[in-house]
Design an enzyme around this catalytic site. Structure first.
Site, PDB file in Angstrom:
ATOM      1  N   THR A  52      42.064 -66.980  81.713  1.00 46.85           N
ATOM      2  CA  THR A  52      42.861 -67.221  80.508  1.00 46.85           C
ATOM      3  C   THR A  52      44.248 -67.706  80.891  1.00 46.85           C
ATOM      4  O   THR A  52      44.759 -68.687  80.326  1.00 46.85           O
ATOM      5  CB  THR A  52      42.950 -65.939  79.665  1.00 46.85           C
TER       6      THR A  52
ATOM      7  N   SER B 255      37.270 -68.619  87.780  1.00 49.27           N
ATOM      8  CA  SER B 255      37.415 -67.169  87.648  1.00 49.27           C
ATOM      9  C   SER B 255      36.503 -66.470  88.638  1.00 49.27           C
ATOM     10  O   SER B 255      35.333 -66.853  88.769  1.00 49.27           O
ATOM     11  CB  SER B 255      37.070 -66.713  86.227  1.00 49.27           C
ATOM     12  N   ALA B 256      37.017 -65.452  89.312  1.00 45.43           N
ATOM     13  CA  ALA B 256      36.237 -64.768  90.349  1.00 45.43           C
ATOM     14  C   ALA B 256      35.108 -63.926  89.769  1.00 45.43           C
ATOM     15  O   ALA B 256      34.007 -63.874  90.331  1.00 45.43           O
ATOM     16  CB  ALA B 256      37.148 -63.903  91.203  1.00 45.43           C
ATOM     17  N   HIS B 257      35.352 -63.256  88.648  1.00 43.15           N
ATOM     18  CA  HIS B 257      34.388 -62.238  88.209  1.00 43.15           C
ATOM     19  C   HIS B 257      33.149 -62.831  87.546  1.00 43.15           C
ATOM     20  O   HIS B 257      32.224 -62.094  87.185  1.00 43.15           O
ATOM     21  CB  HIS B 257      35.059 -61.190  87.311  1.00 43.15           C
TER      22      HIS B 257
ATOM     23  N   CYS C 284      34.929 -62.187  75.242  1.00 49.45           N
ATOM     24  CA  CYS C 284      36.324 -62.300  74.843  1.00 49.45           C
ATOM     25  C   CYS C 284      36.481 -62.484  73.344  1.00 49.45           C
ATOM     26  O   CYS C 284      37.586 -62.405  72.823  1.00 49.45           O
ATOM     27  CB  CYS C 284      36.992 -63.465  75.573  1.00 49.45           C
TER      28      CYS C 284
END
Length: 383
Positions: free
Chosen positions: A70, A200-202, A329
């Site tokens: 984000t 994004s890593a996750h 989200c």
């Protein structure tokens, strides 16, 4: 638990956890410190930056770490729009799409309220933009075009390379949110000529709380958070354990991409089985070029009316199966999915839809276990 909500987040890979552990307990230096502990932390951050850059075929110097995807999206949009407008005041136009992540669409709405001109492109019934619409939308005052690489709810893959060409032919910059695509399809920033790209890593078995933004050298840019870190592009002490975890996850992502064919076999088996076990169910976005791990299915009751998918989700949860009704989200509210309604579904049809998203840790046995639940679930609904 059988976990089929991997577009929301993925389990941390054991190899990633092992890479992070030393920086969570023993190696705690600040990368800005000049002593040995600080230099060790700085080297670890540099190695991770190189790993993330390699994932997308970028130079390490062009990777900016953020606290989330984000923040990376906000940095891409605000940072470039401000910088472009400072050099070319007439360029105050943003083009994006109706299926973007809320972090982009909500920001676009805020920018519009601040006086920026914003165009939101529609999508067709498969959830894909039309390049003709983009050509019509990009004008001499367009500063930035932002089109996500792959949608988080349906998995629909967008024609980002052609979109970048259209934007840049008019002198606009091009950004793509590649959060869902990374680790699932091959990504090279030069192949699509992206100016900015979000990661994004996750979403690829890395830790939460760490994102990255590729910013091509020479792209006009102003930081959101001022400070000397990240080459003066993002202030704040680096989250070394998370960055190291991101690097480790990025280093494993090529293997995940190579598994896409096997993943598609599992996804297709899941879809066929659900459709067979639940009369009247339909795949949302069928016919689109989709991520191999993602299936979005809408359900009907025995009379053919859209089902309240929340009830089905809860029944699956009680059976030990984790799925979702859309983007994590956006799931805090009661509004129907903006992605599905943009594709032409009614609010009731959107609310009748569940997303199933697989990871490399899911098995054929798990898929069969899930499918075994559906005939009984349908019988209870029909009773």
């Amino acid at each position: 638990m059988i976990y089929l909500d991997n577009n929301a987040t993925t389990p941390l890979a054991p190899e990633v956890r092992e890479a992070m552990l030393p920086h969570l307990f023993g190696e705690f230096g600040n990368p800005s410190s000049p002593h040995a502990a600080g230099m060790a932390a700085k080297r670890a951050v540099g190695e991770a930056r190189a790993q993330v850059a390699a994932l997308v075929g970028a130079k390490a110097a062009d990777i900016l770490f953020t606290a989330s995807a984000t923040e990376a999206n906000h940095t891409a949009l605000i940072g470039t729009l401000r910088a472009v407008a400072a050099e070319r005041p007439e360029r105050r136009h943003l083009v994006t799409t109706a299926i973007e992540h809320p972090s982009t669409l909500m920001l676009a709405g805020d920018l519009e309220r601040q006086g920026w001109r914003v165009t939101v492109l529609p999508v067709d019934g498969t959830g894909t933009i039309a390049l003709a619409d983009l050509r019509d939308a990009v004008t001499p005052d367009t500063a930035l075009v932002s089109v996500m690489w792959a949608n988080n709810e349906t998995g629909a893959i967008q024609p980002v390379g052609a979109a970048a060409d259209i934007a840049q032919a008019r002198g606009a910059l091009f950004h793509t949110d590649a959060v869902q695509a990374a680790g699932r399809v091959p990504i090279k920033v030069d192949a699509v000529n992206a100016d900015l790209l979000t990661l994004s890593a996750h979403k690829m078995h890395g830790p939460k709380g760490i994102g990255a933004l590729f910013i091509r050298k020479g792209v006009p840019f102003t930081p959101l958070i001022h400070g000397h870190q990240e080459r003066h592009r993002r202030g704040g002490t680096e989250n070394v354990p998370a960055i190291v975890g991101f690097g480790a996850a990025a280093g494993r992502a090529a293997a995940m991409v190579a598994e896409a064919g096997d993943m598609a076999i599992l996804r297709d088996r899941l879809e066929r089985g659900v459709l067979a076990g639940w009369p009247g169910s339909r795949v949302n976005g069928e016919g689109a070029d989709r991520l191999s791990n993602t299936s979005n299915i809408r359900f009907a009751d025995p009379q053919g009316r859209p089902l309240d998918a929340e009830e089905l989700l809860m029944r699956l949860d009680r059976a030990g199966i984790a799925v979702s009704m859309g983007a994590a989200c956006a799931s805090g509210g009661n509004e129907p999915s903006h992605v599905l309604t943009a594709m032409g579904l009614t609010p009731a049809e959107a609310a009748a839809s569940l997303r199933f998203s697989l990871s490399r840790y899911n098995t054929a046995e798990e898929v069969e276990s899930v499918l075994n639940e559906f005939p009984a679930l349908y019988a209870r609904i029909a009773a």
